[in-house]
Design a protein around this motif. Structure first.
Motif: not given
Length: 448
Positions: A221-223, A243-249
């Motif tokens: 989330x930090x470019x 999108x990420x390997x591990x994502x909490x929505x």
């Protein structure tokens, strides 16, 4: 660590036996059992003046420079080096080479301490953890942290701070990380960097130092973090939005501004308010899951974590919600705190007590003006400011429509004005840099 092991470094031992020592102290008044006293020379005082006091207070030896040793009493137990700052670093490096535990190093413009504490909190349910105490994250604090480790821990969680390019690189020479995590890259300590690009270079030094067989934890989330070059080492991306390997929505946000996150149909209720706390949670989730912990155990530990004083801790006092987020401040963390306040629900007023953001260099004026703009957009009704640069916050806030925006020369005057303005049902955010100590105002109003 045994005293005799120091013979392998650049140390000369005088009246020192082969006994073990458990740590190093730089405070001659507080010497725990089996600790060495390290005599550091600072701007205002020289620790060598207090060597005798430290030895009398129980220090097993003192780390001193050659100048002191040349004139010292013959019976003093001394570890002699050319420079005690470098000696402290060399001692920690020597010890680190003998440790077998994996090391996670964490840095970031904001969130590094809270993330480190949360990760340690989660891991302690299953393993023994050595972690940086308080904010011991510089060239003095990190060696002291390492030398306090027993060596029997399962993992070390080390926080690394920086105010200039090269500092993290040098810290990583003391303890080479197996795992690296950068929580955020933003305008913090900008006075020592001159530009955000230089902040990025400084933070990247941590990833650069991670071992070839190590793992990088990338905040997607930090470019600026996400853009760290691919180099063959293992990368685990985490985040809330991208999108990420591990994502909490993000499931929703409660009336106190605390996020509820979701993963695999499981809800995680945070006790810390704001998006920053949510990002800390997903970072901790990603790391501890990678370490083999069960997802349900991780969630339970995250939900039980309470923020400490100065780091977003909330309390209700006389019907008024006080948010103590006073430990430190930079434009990124202040905006996060204001956004959290904006998300909180009340039919009464939202007020903010704001102290200067220090070390902002050429951006001091513009960064403080931007906070006035953010406060107005968040619907803050009263803005109380303290410190030299926050006068610019007040001026901007007034032009943006905040009816009450005032700058105060003393904390007492500010507290008296705040006390007369607050009513039950109000929410008050306290935020400022560590050197401004805005938490004093909380104490003053409670004594009124």
């Amino acid at each position: 660590m045994k005293m005799t092991q120091l013979h392998r470094g650049q140390f000369t031992l005088r009246n020192v036996t082969g006994m073990e020592f458990r740590g190093v102290s730089i405070d001659s008044r507080n010497i725990p059992e089996a600790y060495i006293f390290c005599a550091l020379k600072g701007e205002h005082t020289d620790g060598h003046r207090f060597v005798s006091q430290a030895l009398e207070n129980g220090a097993v030896a003192a780390l001193v420079n050659m100048e002191y040793a040349a004139n010292a009493a013959k019976d003093e137990s001394l570890i002699i080096v050319e420079d005690t700052y470098q000696g402290l670093i060399d001692m920690a490096s020597l010890y680190t080479n003998e440790l077998s535990m994996p090391i996670l190093a964490i840095t970031g413009s904001a969130g590094k301490t809270s993330t480190r504490r949360l990760i340690s909190h989660i891991l302690r349910s299953e393993m023994t953890v050595a972690e940086t105490p308080r904010n011991f994250n510089n060239h003095i604090g990190l060696p002291i942290s390492i030398l306090q480790m027993s060596g029997d821990e399962d993992i070390a969680i080390l926080e690394m701070g920086t105010a200039a390019i090269g500092e993290i690189r040098n810290l990583c020479k003391i303890a080479t990380p197996d795992f690296g995590m950068i929580t955020s890259i933003a305008h913090a300590h900008i006075g020592g960097f001159d530009s955000i690009d230089n902040v990025q270079k400084a933070k990247y030094e941590l990833f650069d130092a991670v071992k070839e067989n190590g793992t990088l934890f990338i905040n997607h989330d930090d470019p600026r973090i996400a853009n760290y070059p691919q180099d063959g080492r293992k990368r685990i991306a985490y985040g809330l939005e991208n999108p990420a390997d591990i994502r909490l929505k993000i499931h929703d946000i409660d009336k106190n501004g605390c996020y509820r996150l979701s993963i695999d149909n499981k809800i995680i209720q945070l006790k810390s308010s704001g998006k920053g706390a949510a990002l800390n949670a997903v970072a901790a989730y990603a790391f501890t899951l990678t370490m083999g912990m069960n997802a349900q155990d991780i969630i339970a530990a995250i939900e039980s974590y309470e923020p400490s004083s100065g780091r977003g801790k909330m309390e209700v006092w006389k019907g008024i919600t006080l948010i103590d987020d006073t430990y430190n401040a930079n434009p990124f963390s202040v905006k996060n705190a204001i956004d959290a306040l904006r998300a909180m629900k009340t039919e009464k007023n939202k007020l903010m007590v704001f102290g200067d953001m220090l070390e902002m260099g050429v951006e001091a004026r513009s960064s403080h003006e931007a906070i006035g703009d953010e406060a107005a957009k968040a619907g803050i009704s009263h803005l109380f400011c303290y410190g030299r640069d926050s006068q610019f916050t007040v001026k901007t806030a007034k032009t943006r429509g905040i009816a009450f925006a005032e700058h105060f020369k003393t904390k007492k005057d500010l507290a008296e004005s705040l006390f007369s303005a607050i009513k039950p049902g109000d929410i008050v955010l306290f935020k400022g840099s560590r050197g401004v100590a805005i938490e004093d105002i909380i104490s003053i109003i409670k004594d009124m």
